[in-house]
Enzyme design. Structure first.
Site, PDB file in Angstrom:
ATOM      1  N   ASP A  90      33.582  40.017  45.562  1.00 13.42           N
ATOM      2  CA  ASP A  90      32.365  40.334  46.309  1.00 13.42           C
ATOM      3  C   ASP A  90      32.138  41.832  46.444  1.00 13.42           C
ATOM      4  O   ASP A  90      31.353  42.281  47.267  1.00 13.42           O
ATOM      5  CB  ASP A  90      32.418  39.695  47.698  1.00 13.42           C
ATOM      6  N   CYS A 147      37.031  43.736  46.557  1.00 15.61           N
ATOM      7  CA  CYS A 147      38.300  43.187  46.079  1.00 15.61           C
ATOM      8  C   CYS A 147      39.482  44.129  46.295  1.00 15.61           C
ATOM      9  O   CYS A 147      40.579  43.681  46.644  1.00 15.61           O
ATOM     10  CB  CYS A 147      38.197  42.771  44.623  1.00 15.61           C
ATOM     11  N   HIS A 180      38.224  44.314  38.451  1.00 14.02           N
ATOM     12  CA  HIS A 180      38.690  43.514  39.588  1.00 14.02           C
ATOM     13  C   HIS A 180      40.132  43.840  39.957  1.00 14.02           C
ATOM     14  O   HIS A 180      40.954  44.159  39.098  1.00 14.02           O
ATOM     15  CB  HIS A 180      38.583  42.024  39.236  1.00 14.02           C
TER      16      HIS A 180
END
Length: 230
Positions: free
Chosen positions: A99, A102, A208
């Site tokens: 979102d 991370c 990520h």
């Protein structure tokens, strides 16, 4: 003149009261965190992951902002490379929500065993960046106030400058297994103190962060008491 003086005095009093309230909240914040740490025995790092990767050389860490997001082909290759490295060293990822928070969620998981404390981690990191500007601003290629304003926002991606600030603020060695082609492993050390804990993250380059554990030891996330942190 008198009216102006009185208004200034009132404004000063209001500002002072606001400052005291803010200070009080900060104190409550830190006390709450201390209580969480005292209650959770498994916060203590046993060093197993560090021993597993002790033979790897870590390059000197230079804080930097995020680079360009790779295209689909490069991102796929990077993810495969990271997965192979994790398998080689018998590491597993706790999957973190994608979102935009991370990095802060992964840090919160490692610090407090609860990714939902990401707002608290972000707040402390931004406070570190603001109060020790001279330490970090040389690594930020944009106007520093704009950078701070951006990092305050939920959903703003963390970078390697915020990782350094987190290491400094929480007194932690942050160990990052990466998907970089030429760098498998990065250690980020506090600038002015010896680390009191280790935090383990995986980094799929510019895409990520996840929280790292030994394979078979990823914790389950049972509902926990909610603490006021934000």
């Amino acid at each position: 003149m008198t009216e102006h003086y009185d208004n200034t005095s009132a404004s000063s009093s209001s500002s002072s009261s606001s400052s005291l309230n803010s200070s009080s909240h900060e104190t409550e914040d830190d006390q709450t965190i201390a209580g969480i740490l005292a209650e959770e025995e498994n916060f203590k790092n046993d060093g197993k992951l560090g021993k597993r990767l002790s033979h790897l050389d870590s390059i000197p860490h230079t804080p930097r902002v995020n680079g360009e997001i790779p295209d689909v082909n490069d991102a796929t290759l990077d993810h495969e490379r990271l997965s192979e490295r994790l398998a080689t060293y018998d590491l597993a990822e706790l999957q973190i929500e994608r979102d935009g928070n991370c990095q802060f969620r992964a840090l919160a998981d490692q610090l407090f065993h609860n990714p939902d404390y990401h707002k608290h981690v972000r707040k402390k990191v931004v406070k570190q960046l603001k109060h020790f500007r001279k330490t970090y601003e040389g690594y930020v290629p944009l106007e520093y106030k704009s950078y701070l304003k951006k990092m305050k926002k939920l959903g703003e991606w963390g970078d390697h400058v915020t990782l350094q600030a987190a290491a400094d603020r929480f007194g932690a060695k942050i160990c990052v297994v990466t998907s970089f082609r030429d760098t498998c492993y990065i250690e980020i050390l506090p600038n002015d103190k010896n680390p009191s804990r280790e935090l383990w993250l995986s980094f799929w380059s510019e895409v990520h962060y996840n929280s790292l554990y030994a394979s078979g030891e990823i914790p389950t996330r049972a509902p926990k008491k909610k603490y006021w942190l934000f």
